[in-house]
Design an enzyme around this catalytic site. Structure first.
Site, PDB file in Angstrom:
ATOM      1  N   ARG A  95       0.829  -1.201   0.000  1.00 32.99           N
ATOM      2  CA  ARG A  95       0.000   0.000   0.000  1.00 32.99           C
ATOM      3  C   ARG A  95       0.866   1.255   0.000  1.00 32.99           C
ATOM      4  NH1 ARG A  95      -2.679  -3.493   3.703  1.00 32.99           N
ATOM      5  NH2 ARG A  95      -4.776  -4.095   3.025  1.00 32.99           N
TER       6      ARG A  95
ATOM      7  N   ASP B 230      -9.606  -4.187   8.387  1.00 33.70           N
ATOM      8  CA  ASP B 230      -8.712  -5.175   9.001  1.00 33.70           C
ATOM      9  C   ASP B 230      -9.351  -5.765  10.262  1.00 33.70           C
ATOM     10  OD1 ASP B 230      -5.911  -4.266   7.531  1.00 33.70           O
ATOM     11  OD2 ASP B 230      -7.200  -2.586   8.043  1.00 33.70           O
TER      12      ASP B 230
ATOM     13  N   ARG C  98     -11.876  -8.252   9.299  1.00 36.42           N
ATOM     14  CA  ARG C  98     -11.205  -9.498   8.913  1.00 36.42           C
ATOM     15  C   ARG C  98     -10.745 -10.275  10.132  1.00 36.42           C
ATOM     16  NH1 ARG C  98      -7.736  -6.318   4.240  1.00 36.42           N
ATOM     17  NH2 ARG C  98      -9.143  -6.758   2.482  1.00 36.42           N
TER      18      ARG C  98
ATOM     19  N   HIS D 167      -2.974   0.797   8.390  1.00 34.10           N
ATOM     20  CA  HIS D 167      -3.735  -0.116   7.542  1.00 34.10           C
ATOM     21  C   HIS D 167      -2.743  -0.659   6.525  1.00 34.10           C
ATOM     22  CE1 HIS D 167      -6.696  -1.899   4.961  1.00 34.10           C
ATOM     23  NE2 HIS D 167      -6.516  -1.026   3.981  1.00 34.10           N
TER      24      HIS D 167
END
Length: 317
Positions: free
Chosen positions: A91, A151, A154, A178
């Site tokens: 990212r 997240d 998840r 993140h």
């Protein structure tokens, strides 16, 4: 006297933006949903496709345009536009391109909707949120990133599956970046009020031992890479997460969510990173102090340093 209705504008009609709009419309999160994108044909087609399904959703008006004026009067503006993450790409590698895009898109957006709450759902969300705040001068309560809300979803999904319980009974958070330096806050995690590390399965054995926690954290951290390698992009879960944050704002729900907000981290400086925060009609109401052990504190500081270093590299502080 005309009744006030809510309006949400979504910037970027790609996979995430369109999915977020769909998830929000299905949940009835606003009376008007506007899509803005520089691709006229794409944004108008997405809006039409969504509008033609309204019969099967809570009543709403759907707009789509390449004219920035479509966002005027918004209560919430969600920015999903950004560089697309490629297979194997981190990212943080996306930072430069996405920050440059924000430099162009934010000034006209803020001029068109100065009183809106701005939620950034674009990667790398922490660095981009910090750069956007610094360059726009917006109140950090009014502009924040989706952070580790996805997240955390998840993580809770994985824990629920491992422990064979409903995901709604799992309370656990991912904090920090993140991304690759994110931190699982195991010390405060619980199932039905019982500390997660003490939870026992049907056989009477501890379920979430150290090995199980490490495996789950690894799987959560790698989830995006796995999905991108398989289908090219993540969109369903992040769209649902974004819609849920919007609901917390518009409904003034004061819901505790791990979103990316400006923090002056001791010994590191200003960063945008995720900690559980109360989210309501005014945006970020309050950031919570979470119990952590020494290992978690060290990992969170390392995560803050990683974000700060990337921000400095792209002149985003």
């Amino acid at each position: 006297m005309e009744a006030k209705t809510s309006k949400v504008s979504i910037v970027g009609a790609g996979a995430v933006g369109a999915t977020l709009a769909y998830a929000g419309l299905m949940r009835g999160f606003a009376r008007t949903v506007a899509l803005y994108d520089i691709n006229k044909a794409k944004v108008e087609a997405e809006a039409l496709d969504l509008a033609q399904g309204i019969q099967f959703m809570p009543e709403a008006t759907v707009l789509g345009s390449d004219d920035i004026g479509v966002v005027e009067g918004s209560d919430v503006v969600v920015i999903t536009a950004g560089a697309k993450q490629q297979p194997g790409q981190s990212r943080m590698d996306l930072a430069g391109a996405t920050i440059s895009l924000m430099d162009k898109v934010l000034p006209p957006l803020i001029k068109a909707a100065p009183d809106a709450i701005y939620i950034l759902v674009t990667n790398p969300v922490d660095v981009v949120t910090l750069a956007s705040l610094k360059k726009s001068g917006m109140d950090p309560a009014q502009m924040f990133g989706s952070g580790t809300a996805l997240d955390t979803s998840r993580l809770r999904h994985q824990i629920a599956a491992k422990c064979d319980v409903a995901v709604g009974n799992v309370h656990a958070y991912i904090a920090g970046e993140h991304g690759d330096s994110e931190v699982a806050l195991w010390s405060s995690a619980s199932i039905g009020g019982q500390p997660l590390k003490e939870f026992r399965g049907r056989d009477g054995e501890i379920v979430m031992d150290e090995a199980a926690r490490e495996q789950i954290h690894h799987d959560v951290m790698r989830s995006a890479y796995t999905i991108i390698e398989g289908k090219g992009a993540t969109n369903y879960a992040v769209g649902a997460a974004g819609a849920r944050i919007v609901e917390a704002v518009l409904g003034d729900q004061r819901r505790i969510m791990p979103v990316s907000t400006l923090i002056d981290y001791p010994g590191v400086g200003e960063v945008c990173m995720s900690l559980p925060a109360i989210v309501g009609r005014n945006g970020i109401e309050h950031v919570l102090e979470m119990p952590m052990d020494d290992e978690e504190r060290a990992a969170l500081e390392a995560s803050a340093r990683s974000i700060r270093e990337t921000a400095e590299r792209f002149d985003a502080v």
